[in-house]
Design an enzyme around this catalytic site. Structure first.
Site, PDB file in Angstrom:
ATOM      1  N   ASN A 194      -6.500   4.241  -6.890  1.00  0.00           N
ATOM      2  CA  ASN A 194      -7.721   4.788  -6.300  1.00  0.00           C
ATOM      3  C   ASN A 194      -8.755   5.090  -7.377  1.00  0.00           C
ATOM      4  O   ASN A 194      -9.463   4.200  -7.806  1.00  0.00           O
ATOM      5  CB  ASN A 194      -7.453   5.992  -5.401  1.00  0.00           C
ATOM      6  CG  ASN A 194      -8.623   6.260  -4.470  1.00  0.00           C
ATOM      7  OD1 ASN A 194      -9.471   5.383  -4.270  1.00  0.00           O
ATOM      8  ND2 ASN A 194      -8.712   7.438  -3.909  1.00  0.00           N
ATOM      9  N   THR A 249      -9.949   0.145  -9.183  1.00  0.00           N
ATOM     10  CA  THR A 249      -8.954  -0.745  -8.665  1.00  0.00           C
ATOM     11  C   THR A 249      -9.013  -1.951  -9.587  1.00  0.00           C
ATOM     12  O   THR A 249      -9.939  -2.057 -10.378  1.00  0.00           O
ATOM     13  CB  THR A 249      -9.386  -1.065  -7.220  1.00  0.00           C
ATOM     14  OG1 THR A 249      -9.396   0.169  -6.503  1.00  0.00           O
ATOM     15  CG2 THR A 249      -8.532  -2.083  -6.541  1.00  0.00           C
ATOM     16  N   ARG A 294       0.851  -1.196   0.000  1.00  0.00           N
ATOM     17  CA  ARG A 294       0.000   0.000   0.000  1.00  0.00           C
ATOM     18  C   ARG A 294       0.888   1.249   0.000  1.00  0.00           C
ATOM     19  O   ARG A 294       1.961   1.255   0.619  1.00  0.00           O
ATOM     20  CB  ARG A 294      -0.851  -0.030   1.277  1.00  0.00           C
ATOM     21  CG  ARG A 294      -1.830   1.121   1.443  1.00  0.00           C
ATOM     22  CD  ARG A 294      -3.013   0.991   0.551  1.00  0.00           C
ATOM     23  NE  ARG A 294      -4.144   1.783   1.001  1.00  0.00           N
ATOM     24  CZ  ARG A 294      -5.169   2.106   0.210  1.00  0.00           C
ATOM     25  NH1 ARG A 294      -5.212   1.707  -1.042  1.00  0.00           N
ATOM     26  NH2 ARG A 294      -6.188   2.798   0.689  1.00  0.00           N
ATOM     27  N   GLY A 321     -13.745  -1.683  -6.551  1.00  0.00           N
ATOM     28  CA  GLY A 321     -15.068  -1.148  -6.258  1.00  0.00           C
ATOM     29  C   GLY A 321     -15.164  -0.271  -5.016  1.00  0.00           C
ATOM     30  O   GLY A 321     -16.257  -0.106  -4.473  1.00  0.00           O
ATOM     31  N   THR A 327      -4.196  -0.695  -6.981  1.00  0.00           N
ATOM     32  CA  THR A 327      -5.026   0.441  -7.337  1.00  0.00           C
ATOM     33  C   THR A 327      -4.232   1.736  -7.428  1.00  0.00           C
ATOM     34  O   THR A 327      -3.140   1.832  -6.855  1.00  0.00           O
ATOM     35  CB  THR A 327      -6.152   0.603  -6.278  1.00  0.00           C
ATOM     36  OG1 THR A 327      -7.061   1.613  -6.696  1.00  0.00           O
ATOM     37  CG2 THR A 327      -5.600   0.983  -4.916  1.00  0.00           C
ATOM     38  N   SER A 386      -7.791   0.995   3.568  1.00  0.00           N
ATOM     39  CA  SER A 386      -8.295   0.482   2.291  1.00  0.00           C
ATOM     40  C   SER A 386      -9.473  -0.460   2.533  1.00  0.00           C
ATOM     41  O   SER A 386      -9.698  -0.927   3.649  1.00  0.00           O
ATOM     42  CB  SER A 386      -7.159  -0.279   1.599  1.00  0.00           C
ATOM     43  OG  SER A 386      -7.637  -0.942   0.451  1.00  0.00           O
ATOM     44  N   SER A 387     -10.202  -0.732   1.460  1.00  0.00           N
ATOM     45  CA  SER A 387     -11.244  -1.767   1.527  1.00  0.00           C
ATOM     46  C   SER A 387     -10.858  -2.985   0.710  1.00  0.00           C
ATOM     47  O   SER A 387     -11.634  -3.942   0.603  1.00  0.00           O
ATOM     48  CB  SER A 387     -12.571  -1.220   0.984  1.00  0.00           C
ATOM     49  OG  SER A 387     -13.015  -0.149   1.772  1.00  0.00           O
TER      50      SER A 387
HETATM   51  N1  GLY Z   1      -8.725   3.108  -2.962  1.00  0.00           N
HETATM   52  C1  GLY Z   1      -9.709   2.203  -2.592  1.00  0.00           C
HETATM   53  C2  GLY Z   1      -9.317   1.293  -1.493  1.00  0.00           C
HETATM   54  O1  GLY Z   1      -8.140   1.083  -1.285  1.00  0.00           O
HETATM   55  O2  GLY Z   1     -10.144   0.795  -0.788  1.00  0.00           O
END
Ligand code: GLY
Length: 578
Positions: A410, A390, A113, A482, A408, A461-462
């Site tokens: 973003n 992503t 990340r 998403g 990603t 993040s998700s």
């Molecule tokens: N940028 C979306 C995530 O990392 O959740």
């Protein structure tokens, strides 16, 4: 010029492509269990690749065919996607790779990340009035976190791969240098984001023709600057990206436009190998991404809550099933807003959030017949037992390894800013921090103190790359883009397979729903019946129909066979096996 899809002449099975090319080859193997099904995954026995772009699938499959393992193929796919899918594939961003290594008998999470630059401050996205300035956190040079992709991929290869970085980058260099044929999706994406990209000369010259015109389907798209950057990385290794000419170009871009990333920030970036979040659901073992992602924590938390109900008996996408899912999702996203952040900076009560006991407690609050209004739900009190765009791909090999990778920049095309002279887009991941606690980010997600901006911190993040095992063997490899919908998309594919017995293609394609606590609404895709919607409304839910959610590229492994399910929500996605 590269000949798209020419590789699919053998027994490989594939089916894609929004109007561009359609190949339907004879599957290598047939599986009786799929007889009579409405949808069919791609079937193979010796390796499977599912990515959101057919050229990346091709590059990765070639690696498997030459005897490489899933990690080799994953790194190859990731660099290829950085060329063929610049809206989300990236070397200017970051992500997470969950991998199951047969040889080392372990499942690990590689966290690459992005990190906040060392000069980042908690108030850097607040204006003079103290309000969150989303333009700054999304579309300026301040929006970029220190990119982690190149270091993360190199680490994966070094620890778990068998080929060199040069070999893994080679197909990407070829794609950038010789170009590839523009698809309708590629052309449309650049038209839709023209305003964002044309703000910057460095982006305009890459993504639009010399006269400012559009690349149309069928045109050849060449990226010389990106090819040169990839060649430098190939020749000199990751040090080049973080300390060499590429780093210098990125830092010069920052200096020219008021960004914060310095040469020291680049040099000091390092990916981390983390322990995945682990859970259990109806006899299956779930491994998913740990903080700084909220993904694993909440996939496991929601599954824990739902395990207490007969979901299979309630039926797939029935009003009752969706009601229970939405109630569980609300409670998880409320907790996300308070507790989740970078564990290197804050204590996340991960054990508490993912414990069965806490799920039992939350389940007691759920009324089987009536929706609980989100405004009456506060983040719970998990016991402190311890502290949109992503892209995802899934790969398994014949050696028993599996890779689930989500990375990603973003937004679609990230910040819209290409590093001048280096040919790649900068992420706008800093918007995933909470600029101001209580003010939602671009996905409407609320964050708190745990996710405030701090120097060198990773933003929440998700992303939820996930591997599900049964009796110690890889069973499901899945994950999705998403934004805030990543968690619920991943969850639904797991449920579709385990609770509803769908094959992986049907599980991926089925209409999805999403609730994230706030706004207090169930978001649905097309395909739910009017009486399901009425049933939900009678229980007190607000139901809104919006565009499709996620693009979940998944593989199921069963009885020695591999089943690939590419998400039909991406016209360029391809599952292919050998
Ligand atoms: N940028 C979306 C995530 O990392 O959740």
């Amino acid at each position: 010029m590269r000949k798209p899809m020419s590789f699919l002449t053998r027994s490989t099975a594939a089916a894609i492509l929004g109007g561009t090319v359609l190949f339907l080859c004879q599957p290598a193997y047939s599986a009786a269990i799929l007889e009579g099904e409405r949808m069919h995954p791609v079937e193979a026995r010796n390796g499977m690749v599912v990515t959101s772009h057919f050229l990346a699938t091709q590059s990765a499959l070639e690696v498997l065919e030459q005897g490489g393992n899933a990690i080799d193929a994953a790194v190859t796919a990731a660099f290829s996607l950085a060329v063929t899918q610049p809206r989300s594939g990236n070397i200017g961003g970051g992500g997470f790779m969950l991998l199951s290594s047969e040889q080392k008998d372990e499942v690990v999470a590689i966290d690459y990340r992005e990190k906040a630059p060392s000069k980042a401050t908690f108030d850097m996205f607040l204006d003079e009035k103290g309000d969150a300035d989303s333009n700054r956190s999304r579309f300026s040079h301040l929006a970029a976190g220190v990119p982690g992709t190149v270091a993360g991929l190199a680490l994966a290869l070094e620890k778990y791969g068998t080929i060199s970085l040069q070999q893994a980058i080679a197909p990407a260099i070829k794609l950038a240098e010789e170009g590839f044929i523009v698809t309708p999706r590629f052309s449309k994406g650049l038209k839709e984001r023209e305003k964002r990209l044309k703000k910057w000369d460095s982006s305009t010259k890459i993504f639009y023709k010399a006269d400012g015109g559009y690349y149309e389907p069928g045109d050849l798209f060449v990226q010389k600057e990106l090819a040169d950057t990839l060649k430098r990385i190939s020749a000199h290794g990751i040090k080049e990206f973080y300390e060499g000419k590429t780093a210098e170009l990125l830092v010069a871009e920052m200096k020219k436009h008021g960004g914060l990333i310095s040469m020291d920030d680049m040099k000091n970036y390092s990916p981390v190998i983390r322990k995945p979040v682990q859970g259990a659901y109806r006899g299956y073992d779930i491994f998913s991404m740990s903080p700084p992602s909220s993904g694993g924590a909440h996939v496991v938390q929601i599954l824990n809550i739902l395990e207490g109900y007969d979901i299979g008996g309630s039926g797939h996408n029935s009003a009752q099933t969706i009601h229970l899912m939405a109630e569980a999702m609300k409670r998880a996203y409320a907790d996300r807003s308070k507790y989740l952040g970078d564990e290197d900076f804050v204590q996340v009560p991960l054990k508490g959030i993912t414990s069965k006991k806490y799920a039992d407690q939350l389940r007691k609050e759920i009324n089987l017949e009536k929706a609980t209004a989100s405004k009456t739900i506060a983040p719970g009190a998990p016991q402190p037992y311890e502290s949109n765009e992503t892209t995802h791909f899934s790969i398994v090999d014949k050696y028993g390894n599996a890779v689930s990778n989500t990375y990603t920049i973003n937004f679609s095309y990230g910040s819209g800013i290409v590093v001048d002279g280096a040919g790649f887009l900068l992420n706008n991941e800093m918007d995933d921090f909470s600029s101001k606690p209580g003010v939602p980010n671009a996905y409407g997600l609320l964050g708190g103190e745990a996710n405030k901006v701090e120097a060198n911190k990773r933003m929440l993040s998700s992303m939820s790359p996930t591997i599900v095992k049964k009796d110690g063997k890889n069973f499901l490899v899945t994950g999705s883009p998403g934004g805030s919908r990543i968690i619920t998309t991943t969850l639904q594919v797991i449920m579709n397979v385990i609770d509803h017995g769908l094959n992986i293609k049907s599980a991926v394609a089925a209409p999805r729903i999403h609730h994230q606590w706030l706004p207090d609404e169930i978001r649905i895709e097309e395909g739910l019946s009017p009486d399901t919607i009425q049933g939900l409304e009678e229980k007190g839910h607000k139901v809104v129909r919006k565009s499709s959610m996620g693009a979940i590229q998944s593989i199921m492994v069963k009885d020695g066979m591999m089943y690939g399910g590419a998400d039909p929500r991406r016209s360029t996605a391809l599952a292919a096996g050998m």
